[in-house]
Write a protein that holds these residues in place. Sequence first.
Motif, PDB file in Angstrom:
ATOM      1  N   CYS A   6       0.823  -1.255  -0.031  1.00 47.83           N
ATOM      2  CA  CYS A   6      -0.006   0.006  -0.004  1.00 47.83           C
ATOM      3  C   CYS A   6       0.745   1.258  -0.137  1.00 47.83           C
ATOM      4  O   CYS A   6       0.483   2.210  -0.622  1.00 47.83           O
ATOM      5  N   GLY A   7       2.147   1.234   0.466  1.00 44.46           N
ATOM      6  CA  GLY A   7       2.708   2.542   0.736  1.00 44.46           C
ATOM      7  C   GLY A   7       3.506   2.551  -0.570  1.00 44.46           C
ATOM      8  O   GLY A   7       3.655   3.838  -1.137  1.00 44.46           O
ATOM      9  N   TYR A   8       3.678   1.485  -1.265  1.00 46.07           N
ATOM     10  CA  TYR A   8       4.542   1.796  -2.829  1.00 46.07           C
ATOM     11  C   TYR A   8       3.525   2.100  -3.806  1.00 46.07           C
ATOM     12  O   TYR A   8       4.059   2.529  -4.551  1.00 46.07           O
ATOM     13  N   SER A   9       2.315   1.250  -3.866  1.00 49.52           N
ATOM     14  CA  SER A   9       1.468   1.252  -4.900  1.00 49.52           C
ATOM     15  C   SER A   9       0.339   1.875  -4.437  1.00 49.52           C
ATOM     16  O   SER A   9      -0.491   1.537  -3.529  1.00 49.52           O
ATOM     17  N   LYS A  10      -0.182   3.038  -5.330  1.00 49.64           N
ATOM     18  CA  LYS A  10      -1.285   3.780  -4.967  1.00 49.64           C
ATOM     19  C   LYS A  10      -2.548   2.856  -5.230  1.00 49.64           C
ATOM     20  O   LYS A  10      -3.443   3.047  -4.909  1.00 49.64           O
ATOM     21  N   ARG A  70      -3.082   0.768  -2.393  1.00 53.42           N
ATOM     22  CA  ARG A  70      -3.784   1.532  -1.475  1.00 53.42           C
ATOM     23  C   ARG A  70      -5.179   1.744  -1.526  1.00 53.42           C
ATOM     24  O   ARG A  70      -5.849   2.139  -0.535  1.00 53.42           O
ATOM     25  N   ASP A  91      -6.965   0.760   1.802  1.00 57.85           N
ATOM     26  CA  ASP A  91      -7.128   1.805   2.937  1.00 57.85           C
ATOM     27  C   ASP A  91      -8.516   1.895   3.419  1.00 57.85           C
ATOM     28  O   ASP A  91      -8.648   2.126   4.744  1.00 57.85           O
ATOM     29  N   MET A  95       2.994   1.411   5.889  1.00 56.28           N
ATOM     30  CA  MET A  95       2.711   2.371   4.871  1.00 56.28           C
ATOM     31  C   MET A  95       2.902   3.573   4.906  1.00 56.28           C
ATOM     32  O   MET A  95       3.359   4.528   4.050  1.00 56.28           O
ATOM     33  N   THR A  96       2.785   4.227   6.169  1.00 51.17           N
ATOM     34  CA  THR A  96       3.326   5.698   6.346  1.00 51.17           C
ATOM     35  C   THR A  96       4.751   5.701   6.133  1.00 51.17           C
ATOM     36  O   THR A  96       5.097   6.807   5.619  1.00 51.17           O
ATOM     37  N   SER A 138       5.456   5.706   2.348  1.00 52.14           N
ATOM     38  CA  SER A 138       4.869   6.986   1.740  1.00 52.14           C
ATOM     39  C   SER A 138       5.776   8.384   2.115  1.00 52.14           C
ATOM     40  O   SER A 138       5.732   9.002   1.208  1.00 52.14           O
ATOM     41  N   ASN A 139       6.560   8.192   3.094  1.00 54.10           N
ATOM     42  CA  ASN A 139       7.155   9.559   3.560  1.00 54.10           C
ATOM     43  C   ASN A 139       8.632   9.419   2.969  1.00 54.10           C
ATOM     44  O   ASN A 139       9.477  10.185   3.335  1.00 54.10           O
ATOM     45  N   LYS A 145      10.981  11.164  -2.611  1.00 55.54           N
ATOM     46  CA  LYS A 145      10.706  10.764  -4.044  1.00 55.54           C
ATOM     47  C   LYS A 145      12.213  10.866  -4.877  1.00 55.54           C
ATOM     48  O   LYS A 145      12.434  10.214  -5.671  1.00 55.54           O
TER      49      LYS A 145
END
Length: 357
Positions: A186-190, A193, A197, A243-244, A247-248, A251
Motif C-alpha cells: 500500500c505504501g509503494y503502490s497507489k 492503497r 485503505d 505504509m506511512t 509513503s514518507n 521521491k
Amino acid sequence: MPEDIRPKSENKAGRTGLENLTRQQLRELETKEMTRAQKVLERMILLLPDVCGIVAVLEYRLLPDNSMNQNPNTYLAFLILLIAAYNIYGAVAGLRRLRGDKRVYENLRYRAPLFSALFLLLAFYDYLTLKTGILTQPFVPCLNFVANAAWKDRAMIWDCTLHTLWLLMLGYTIGVALGLVTGIACGYSKRCRYWVDPIIKFLGPIPTSTWIPIMMVVASSLFGGAVFIIALGSWFAVTVASMTGISNVDKDFFDAAKTLGASERQLVFRVAIPHAMPSILQGCTQAMSSSCTAIMIAEMLGVKSGLGWYMNWSKSWASYDKMFAALFVICVIFTIVTKGLDLIKRRVLRWQIGVEK
C-alpha cells in the motif's frame, strides 16, 4: 605543520584515524576528568542499591508481622538473590572497565538509582501488606505469599507460560508478516492503497475485545480464534506503520535510483524498505503491545490454558496469591520480549543511532 603542506600519506592517515573512532571513543575524548567530589558521589550511587537492599532485608526481618507468614525465608532468599545479582553485575562491569571497555560500567552507573528504587519499593510494599495490613490480605497478598504460591504451583505456571508464549508468538508472527506485505504494497503502490485503505480505516477503530464474542461463535476452535485476534491487532499496527514509512520516503531517492537503472524490485527492497525501517520497527513494537493486551483478554474469556486463564481461574477460587504470581510472570515475560525487540531495533538501525558493529 599546516594541513595543506603535510604529506598526503600523513593527511590520509589522520583522516582514517578519525573516521575509525567509535562513538564510545569520541565520548571518552570529550569527557572531562572528574573531580574528587564527583568520584565520591559516583561511588555512593553505585553502593546505594546495596544499602537499599539491606534496608529491605532489615525491614522484612525486624518489623513484626501483622498476619501469619508461612515459609518466611522464601522472600528473604529472593531479596538476597537480587542483591547478589547486582554485585555480580558490578564485578563484571569493574573487570571490563579495567580492560578498557566502559560500556557495562556506564550502564550500571545509569541503572543504579533504578535498582535502589526497586529495593525501596519492595520494602514499602511489604510494609503496607505484611507488616501493617494497610493493603488488606489476602486480596492484596504480600510478596512472600506470592513467592510461595509461585514455587508451590510452579509446574502449572510453567505450562501456562509456555502456552501463552506459543499463542503470542504465533499470532504476532502471522500478523507482522501479513502487515509487512500489506503495508509495503500500500505504501509503494497507489492502486493497492486504493483498495486496502478503506478496510484499514474500517477495522482500525474497532477495539480488540469486540472481536472475542464473534470469534467464539465463528471460529472452529478457541485457540484459532485467539490467534486471529492477536494477528489482527498486529496486522493493523504494522500495516499502518509500514505504509506511512514508505509513503514518507523522499521521491528524489526513487528518481536517483531509477536514473542509475534500478528495477522495481530494487526500488522496493533497496530504497523504500530501508528508508522506512524506523517506522516499520516502531509498528512492530506497537504490534507487540497490542498482542499482549489481546492475549490476556482472549485467554481470560475463551482459551483453556495460559497465564490469562490461570489468573481468571485463581481469582474464581479466591487464590489471590496465585493470581499475583501469574501477574508478575506476565510482567517479566513482556519486559523480556519488549527488551528483545528493542535490541533488534538497535541492531538494525545502528546506522541511525551511530552504533557500530
